[in-house]
Design a protein around this motif. Structure first.
Motif, PDB file in Angstrom:
ATOM      1  N   GLY A 160     -12.973   1.017   0.461  1.00  0.00           N
ATOM      2  CA  GLY A 160     -12.607  -0.382   0.573  1.00  0.00           C
ATOM      3  C   GLY A 160     -11.599  -0.563   1.683  1.00  0.00           C
ATOM      4  N   MET A 161     -10.635  -1.447   1.470  1.00  0.00           N
ATOM      5  CA  MET A 161      -9.512  -1.617   2.394  1.00  0.00           C
ATOM      6  C   MET A 161      -8.318  -2.036   1.565  1.00  0.00           C
ATOM      7  SD  MET A 161     -10.413  -1.042   5.663  1.00  0.00           S
ATOM      8  CE  MET A 161      -9.562  -2.057   6.876  1.00  0.00           C
ATOM      9  N   SER A 162      -7.171  -1.442   1.825  1.00  0.00           N
ATOM     10  CA  SER A 162      -5.986  -1.787   1.040  1.00  0.00           C
ATOM     11  C   SER A 162      -5.465  -3.177   1.388  1.00  0.00           C
ATOM     12  CB  SER A 162      -4.890  -0.735   1.237  1.00  0.00           C
ATOM     13  OG  SER A 162      -4.500  -0.681   2.599  1.00  0.00           O
ATOM     14  N   PHE A 163      -5.823  -3.690   2.554  1.00  0.00           N
ATOM     15  CA  PHE A 163      -5.564  -5.079   2.942  1.00  0.00           C
ATOM     16  C   PHE A 163      -6.875  -5.632   3.462  1.00  0.00           C
ATOM     17  CE2 PHE A 163      -4.467  -8.673   5.499  1.00  0.00           C
ATOM     18  CZ  PHE A 163      -3.237  -9.155   5.063  1.00  0.00           C
ATOM     19  N   HIS A 164      -7.272  -6.821   2.983  1.00  0.00           N
ATOM     20  CA  HIS A 164      -8.569  -7.354   3.413  1.00  0.00           C
ATOM     21  C   HIS A 164      -8.557  -8.876   3.332  1.00  0.00           C
ATOM     22  CE1 HIS A 164     -13.037  -8.012   3.316  1.00  0.00           C
ATOM     23  NE2 HIS A 164     -12.961  -7.047   4.226  1.00  0.00           N
TER      24      HIS A 164
ATOM     25  N   ALA B 261      -0.442  11.297  -7.395  1.00  0.00           N
ATOM     26  CA  ALA B 261      -1.033  10.382  -6.434  1.00  0.00           C
ATOM     27  C   ALA B 261      -0.175  10.338  -5.185  1.00  0.00           C
ATOM     28  CB  ALA B 261      -1.151   8.989  -7.038  1.00  0.00           C
ATOM     29  N   VAL B 262      -0.814  10.401  -4.017  1.00  0.00           N
ATOM     30  CA  VAL B 262      -0.069  10.394  -2.763  1.00  0.00           C
ATOM     31  C   VAL B 262      -0.740   9.451  -1.780  1.00  0.00           C
ATOM     32  CG1 VAL B 262       0.751  12.767  -3.040  1.00  0.00           C
ATOM     33  CG2 VAL B 262      -1.378  12.342  -1.796  1.00  0.00           C
ATOM     34  N   CYS B 263       0.064   8.972  -0.844  1.00  0.00           N
ATOM     35  CA  CYS B 263      -0.468   8.256   0.316  1.00  0.00           C
ATOM     36  C   CYS B 263      -1.082   9.293   1.253  1.00  0.00           C
ATOM     37  CB  CYS B 263       0.659   7.485   0.997  1.00  0.00           C
ATOM     38  SG  CYS B 263       0.185   6.701   2.538  1.00  0.00           S
ATOM     39  N   ASP B 264      -2.363   9.124   1.551  1.00  0.00           N
ATOM     40  CA  ASP B 264      -3.102  10.118   2.325  1.00  0.00           C
ATOM     41  C   ASP B 264      -3.178   9.766   3.808  1.00  0.00           C
ATOM     42  OD1 ASP B 264      -4.314  12.592   1.790  1.00  0.00           O
ATOM     43  OD2 ASP B 264      -6.326  11.744   1.920  1.00  0.00           O
ATOM     44  N   TYR B 265      -2.988   8.494   4.131  1.00  0.00           N
ATOM     45  CA  TYR B 265      -3.126   8.006   5.506  1.00  0.00           C
ATOM     46  C   TYR B 265      -2.559   6.599   5.541  1.00  0.00           C
ATOM     47  CZ  TYR B 265      -5.561   5.289   9.133  1.00  0.00           C
ATOM     48  OH  TYR B 265      -5.852   4.423  10.155  1.00  0.00           O
ATOM     49  N   ARG B 266      -1.927   6.245   6.644  1.00  0.00           N
ATOM     50  CA  ARG B 266      -1.463   4.874   6.822  1.00  0.00           C
ATOM     51  C   ARG B 266      -1.435   4.547   8.295  1.00  0.00           C
ATOM     52  NH1 ARG B 266       2.767   1.539   7.899  1.00  0.00           N
ATOM     53  NH2 ARG B 266       3.008  -0.330   6.575  1.00  0.00           N
TER      54      ARG B 266
ATOM     55  N   ALA C   4      -1.378  -3.490   7.594  1.00  0.00           N
ATOM     56  CA  ALA C   4      -1.064  -2.128   7.160  1.00  0.00           C
ATOM     57  C   ALA C   4      -2.218  -1.672   6.270  1.00  0.00           C
ATOM     58  CB  ALA C   4       0.238  -2.120   6.374  1.00  0.00           C
ATOM     59  N   VAL C   5      -2.803  -0.551   6.614  1.00  0.00           N
ATOM     60  CA  VAL C   5      -3.973  -0.021   5.903  1.00  0.00           C
ATOM     61  C   VAL C   5      -3.653   1.388   5.429  1.00  0.00           C
ATOM     62  CG1 VAL C   5      -6.408   0.601   6.075  1.00  0.00           C
ATOM     63  CG2 VAL C   5      -5.556  -1.437   7.253  1.00  0.00           C
ATOM     64  N   THR C   6      -3.878   1.638   4.128  1.00  0.00           N
ATOM     65  CA  THR C   6      -3.464   2.890   3.518  1.00  0.00           C
ATOM     66  C   THR C   6      -4.615   3.503   2.720  1.00  0.00           C
ATOM     67  OG1 THR C   6      -1.190   2.084   3.374  1.00  0.00           O
ATOM     68  CG2 THR C   6      -1.760   3.929   1.942  1.00  0.00           C
ATOM     69  N   ALA C   7      -4.669   4.827   2.739  1.00  0.00           N
ATOM     70  CA  ALA C   7      -5.595   5.593   1.885  1.00  0.00           C
ATOM     71  C   ALA C   7      -4.774   6.363   0.868  1.00  0.00           C
ATOM     72  CB  ALA C   7      -6.417   6.558   2.737  1.00  0.00           C
ATOM     73  N   TYR C   8      -5.387   6.626  -0.282  1.00  0.00           N
ATOM     74  CA  TYR C   8      -4.691   7.325  -1.374  1.00  0.00           C
ATOM     75  C   TYR C   8      -5.542   8.471  -1.902  1.00  0.00           C
ATOM     76  CZ  TYR C   8      -1.933   3.019  -1.324  1.00  0.00           C
ATOM     77  OH  TYR C   8      -1.161   1.957  -0.930  1.00  0.00           O
ATOM     78  N   ARG C   9      -4.846   9.487  -2.387  1.00  0.00           N
ATOM     79  CA  ARG C   9      -5.495  10.663  -2.966  1.00  0.00           C
ATOM     80  C   ARG C   9      -4.871  10.919  -4.338  1.00  0.00           C
ATOM     81  NH1 ARG C   9      -7.364  16.024  -0.266  1.00  0.00           N
ATOM     82  NH2 ARG C   9      -7.463  14.562   1.485  1.00  0.00           N
TER      83      ARG C   9
END
Length: 266
Positions: free
Chosen positions: A173-177, A247-252, A259-264
């Motif tokens: 998806g997208m963390s901001f959309h 849970a961690v922020c995987d990419y930002r 601001a777009v973020t991925a999580y693991r």
């Protein structure tokens, strides 16, 4: 070995493939492309299959795609003609789809099956970057059209056993959309939303984490970040499947002023 679960951004339309000559994308998208390209190498083992939930497939009840060789669904508009001829020929994973359906039904969820729909761009665009050779079988699970956050966390929890069966669960998806709002003037607002979301998603207490993310609309700028929730709901599934794992922020990064973020999870 238990695989993590992921929530990843899939970009905007065919953003990584705009050059008809196959050259690199616009510089804005290159960090996201690099993150997706390196994703499989960060896993503890190569998955035997992927179960993906995309923000671009909603059905009245949960539906699994059981096709053997799904086509591509070019569900984006007004992009260069060559982007409607892209190919990603990975095999389907009907066994994984039916295993997921069994787990979901066992947890009380109604689940249908279908085999005709193509993979939408929330699937094939990030996967063309992550697995360009199209070697990993993939099954897709729809979102439930009511977009109920608690229900989608519960859906993820029901799917968690797949993590011990060599299946990588990915929310795309997208963390901001908010497609009506773009530009650098948004960055402070988008960053405030992102910080609040990340604080909730990475809460070390898994029960509190789930409760805070389910209550996402109470976070600052929530409905500005997501006028509609379909691009956020895949996060709920990934979070639920992650269980008590860290849970961690995987990419930002920042794209389009967002601001777009991925999580693991795990």
């Amino acid at each position: 070995m238990t695989l993590p679960t992921l929530f990843v951004p899939h970009g905007g339309g065919p953003c990584f493939f705009m050059d008809p000559g196959g050259g690199p994308p616009d510089p804005m998208w290159r960090p996201m492309q690099a993150y997706l390209a390196g994703l499989l190498a960060t896993l503890p083992e190569r998955p035997r299959a992927i179960l993906m939930v995309s923000g671009h497939w909603e059905t009245p009840e949960l539906t699994v795609h059981v096709g053997e060789r799904p086509s591509l669904l070019f569900d984006y508009h007004n992009f260069p003609s060559h982007t409607y001829r892209l190919r990603w020929d990975a095999p389907g994973a009907p066994d994984v789809a039916r295993r997921a359906a069994t787990l979901l039904r066992g947890a009380g969820h109604a689940v249908g099956e279908e085999a005709a729909r193509g993979w939408d761009h929330g699937v094939f665009i990030p996967m063309m970057v992550a697995d360009p050779a199209a070697t990993i079988p993939l099954a897709q699970l729809s979102l439930r059209a009511d977009l109920d956050p608690a229900a989608h966390v519960a859906i993820g929890r029901a799917l968690a056993p797949l993590r011990d069966e060599g299946v990588l669960i990915v929310g795309s998806g997208m963390s901001f959309h908010n497609l009506r709002a773009r530009g650098p003037q948004l960055t402070l607002v988008a960053a405030a939303w992102d910080a609040a979301l990340t604080d909730a998603v990475t809460d070390p207490d898994s029960a509190r984490r789930a409760a805070r993310v389910i209550d996402w609309e109470s976070l600052p700028h929530a409905r500005f970040a997501h006028p509609e929730a379909e691009h956020l709901l895949p996060l709920m599934v990934a979070l639920g499947a992650g269980g008590e794992a860290a849970a961690v922020c995987d990419y930002r990064d920042v794209v389009l002023g967002w601001a777009v973020t991925a999580y693991r999870f795990g």
